[in-house]
Design a protein around this motif. Structure first.
Motif, PDB file in Angstrom:
ATOM      1  N   ALA A 132       5.000  51.523  61.045  1.00 35.47           N
ATOM      2  CA  ALA A 132       4.807  50.140  60.582  1.00 35.47           C
ATOM      3  C   ALA A 132       6.060  49.308  60.855  1.00 35.47           C
ATOM      4  N   HIS A 133       7.225  49.891  60.587  1.00 35.28           N
ATOM      5  CA  HIS A 133       8.478  49.182  60.838  1.00 35.28           C
ATOM      6  C   HIS A 133       8.622  48.868  62.321  1.00 35.28           C
ATOM      7  N   ASP A 134       8.281  49.846  63.156  1.00 35.92           N
ATOM      8  CA  ASP A 134       8.388  49.668  64.608  1.00 35.92           C
ATOM      9  C   ASP A 134       7.492  48.532  65.092  1.00 35.92           C
ATOM     10  N   ARG A 135       6.249  48.519  64.609  1.00 33.34           N
ATOM     11  CA  ARG A 135       5.311  47.494  65.085  1.00 33.34           C
ATOM     12  C   ARG A 135       5.597  46.139  64.439  1.00 33.34           C
ATOM     13  N   LEU A 136       6.000  46.147  63.168  1.00 37.89           N
ATOM     14  CA  LEU A 136       6.311  44.885  62.476  1.00 37.89           C
ATOM     15  C   LEU A 136       7.377  44.105  63.237  1.00 37.89           C
ATOM     16  N   HIS A 137       8.376  44.834  63.730  1.00 38.92           N
ATOM     17  CA  HIS A 137       9.482  44.174  64.443  1.00 38.92           C
ATOM     18  C   HIS A 137       9.283  44.210  65.955  1.00 38.92           C
ATOM     19  N   ASP A 138       8.097  44.617  66.384  1.00 39.20           N
ATOM     20  CA  ASP A 138       7.755  44.681  67.806  1.00 39.20           C
ATOM     21  C   ASP A 138       8.812  45.439  68.626  1.00 39.20           C
ATOM     22  N   LEU A 139       9.287  46.561  68.040  1.00 38.33           N
ATOM     23  CA  LEU A 139      10.317  47.347  68.737  1.00 38.33           C
ATOM     24  C   LEU A 139       9.694  48.198  69.843  1.00 38.33           C
ATOM     25  N   ARG A 140       8.491  48.680  69.620  1.00 35.91           N
ATOM     26  CA  ARG A 140       7.770  49.499  70.609  1.00 35.91           C
ATOM     27  C   ARG A 140       8.644  50.619  71.153  1.00 35.91           C
ATOM     28  N   GLN A 141       9.277  51.354  70.248  1.00 35.60           N
ATOM     29  CA  GLN A 141      10.131  52.449  70.687  1.00 35.60           C
ATOM     30  C   GLN A 141       9.288  53.558  71.316  1.00 35.60           C
ATOM     31  N   PRO A 142       9.847  54.291  72.293  1.00 35.73           N
ATOM     32  CA  PRO A 142       9.082  55.390  72.897  1.00 35.73           C
ATOM     33  C   PRO A 142       8.767  56.469  71.861  1.00 35.73           C
ATOM     34  N   ASP A 143       7.697  57.223  72.151  1.00 35.21           N
ATOM     35  CA  ASP A 143       7.266  58.268  71.220  1.00 35.21           C
ATOM     36  C   ASP A 143       8.395  59.233  70.879  1.00 35.21           C
ATOM     37  N   ASP A 144       9.204  59.611  71.885  1.00 39.43           N
ATOM     38  CA  ASP A 144      10.220  60.628  71.601  1.00 39.43           C
ATOM     39  C   ASP A 144      11.276  60.109  70.626  1.00 39.43           C
ATOM     40  N   VAL A 145      11.524  58.797  70.627  1.00 33.65           N
ATOM     41  CA  VAL A 145      12.489  58.233  69.663  1.00 33.65           C
ATOM     42  C   VAL A 145      11.895  58.285  68.255  1.00 33.65           C
TER      43      VAL A 145
END
Ligand code: ATP
Length: 323
Positions: A132-145
């Motif tokens: 949720a944090h990743d998508r809320l801030h539109d970070l779109r981090q890779p799965d491995d991160v």
């Protein structure tokens, strides 16, 4: 802005436990399955109004403010929300600390997953908060991160991100999806009072001072999953923690016997317990087992697996009405 992520409960179809390593952790060889009991975690930026999209029926809500973040918890009637910390020790807030890109957040957790039930409810909340944090801030981090962040939070958190049916090794955090051609019907009986996972492991050590360094492998179980054969899967289910959990809670043995007498192919303790799960031969079969157990137990649920890992179910831009 707010984002709601749904994450599933896990059960362990195979839980092989080895002797404790030098770092104190037990080496595991496990097969996880995500089943259809869910926690929904909504993360909002602190300046926005929290969303009201939680889907479970709340029985009560507790909340508190920690540093800049605040957290509230509600749950289905059988969920012991009082057992969930609302301070910085809540694993969902620890996940935000792990992931943080700045700013305070509001976190709302709506729980269907029993607390301290051996179904990795806290891990599900951590995985949901990370995503949720990743998508809320539109970070779109890779799965491995995201998976590396998850592994730092707890052994079961990476699986909660991945979902489906997967093998876990190491402490359980090294996760590899496996072939599963079944749709598996489960009946789930939570206990009113949870069991502490560390306590169950300590009891396992007392009962098995000679446990092998290498945990048992799930060879036959993998074949049963690949073939989608319920009777074969039932025979292959294996939980090295079951003896310890039943020794600490003898009534679980009686519950397992009743479920099997009521038509389940096999009953077992889920992970470290005390929740017990019953594999059934079909959806109709699970309805029969549910009816049989409902005569003696207040809370009897049905679930299907495998289901997806943590996934976004709602994104809401407060003030604009945009979704
Ligand atoms: P495990 O993954 O260790 O098998 P479990 O499924 O048996 O865990 P959880 O519901 O994850 O149990 O809770 C274990 C303990 O973690 C609880 O007793 C509670 O004190 C603490 N906890 C911290 N955060 C949470 C959370 N978000 N939800 C539930 N419990 C939490």
């Amino acid at each position: 802005m707010s984002t709601t992520v749904r994450a599933a409960a896990k059960i362990n179809l195979h839980l092989g436990v080895g002797a404790p390593r030098e770092d104190g952790f037990h080496p595991l060889d496990t097969v996880y399955q995500a089943i259809s009991l869910y926690d929904d975690v909504t993360v909002s930026t602190a300046s926005s109004t929290p969303s009201s999209t939680a889907s479970s029926t709340p029985n009560s809500t507790v909340s508190s403010t920690v540093a800049e973040d605040s957290l509230s918890v509600s749950g289905s009637s059988y969920v012991d929300v009082a057992g969930v910390p609302t301070d910085a020790t809540n694993i969902a807030l620890r996940a935000l600390d792990e992931a943080r890109c700045g700013g305070a957040h509001l976190v709302e957790i709506a729980k269907q997953i029993p607390v301290a039930g051996g179904m990795a409810g806290g891990s599900a909340d951590a995985a949901a908060a990370l995503l949720a944090h990743d998508r809320l801030h539109d970070l779109r981090q890779p799965d491995d991160v995201l998976l590396a962040q998850a592994a730092r939070l707890g052994s079961d958190v990476p699986f909660s991100l991945v979902g489906g049916t997967a093998r876990g090794r190491g402490r359980g955090e090294v996760v590899e999806p496996i072939v599963d051609h079944g749709t598996w019907w489960w009946v789930v009986v939570p206990a009113a009072v949870g069991l502490s996972t560390p306590e169950v492991y300590r009891h396992f050590d007392r009962l098995h001072p000679d446990a092998p360094a290498q945990p048992a492998e799930p060879t036959e179980l993998l074949a049963a999953l690949a073939r989608g054969e319920p009777v074969r899967l039932a025979r292959a289910l294996h939980n090295d923690l079951q003896e310890a959990a039943v020794d600490l809670r003898p009534e679980l043995g009686d519950l397992i016997d009743r479920g099997e007498a009521g038509g389940a192919l096999r009953g077992m303790v889920s992970g470290s317990g005390p929740t017990c799960v019953f594999l059934c031969d079909s959806q109709e079969g699970s309805a029969e087992v549910l009816a049989a157990l409902s005569a003696s137990y207040d809370v009897v649920l049905s679930a299907v697996g495998p289901v997806a890992g943590a996934h976004v179910v709602d994104m809401h831009q407060v003030g604009t009405g945009l979704r």
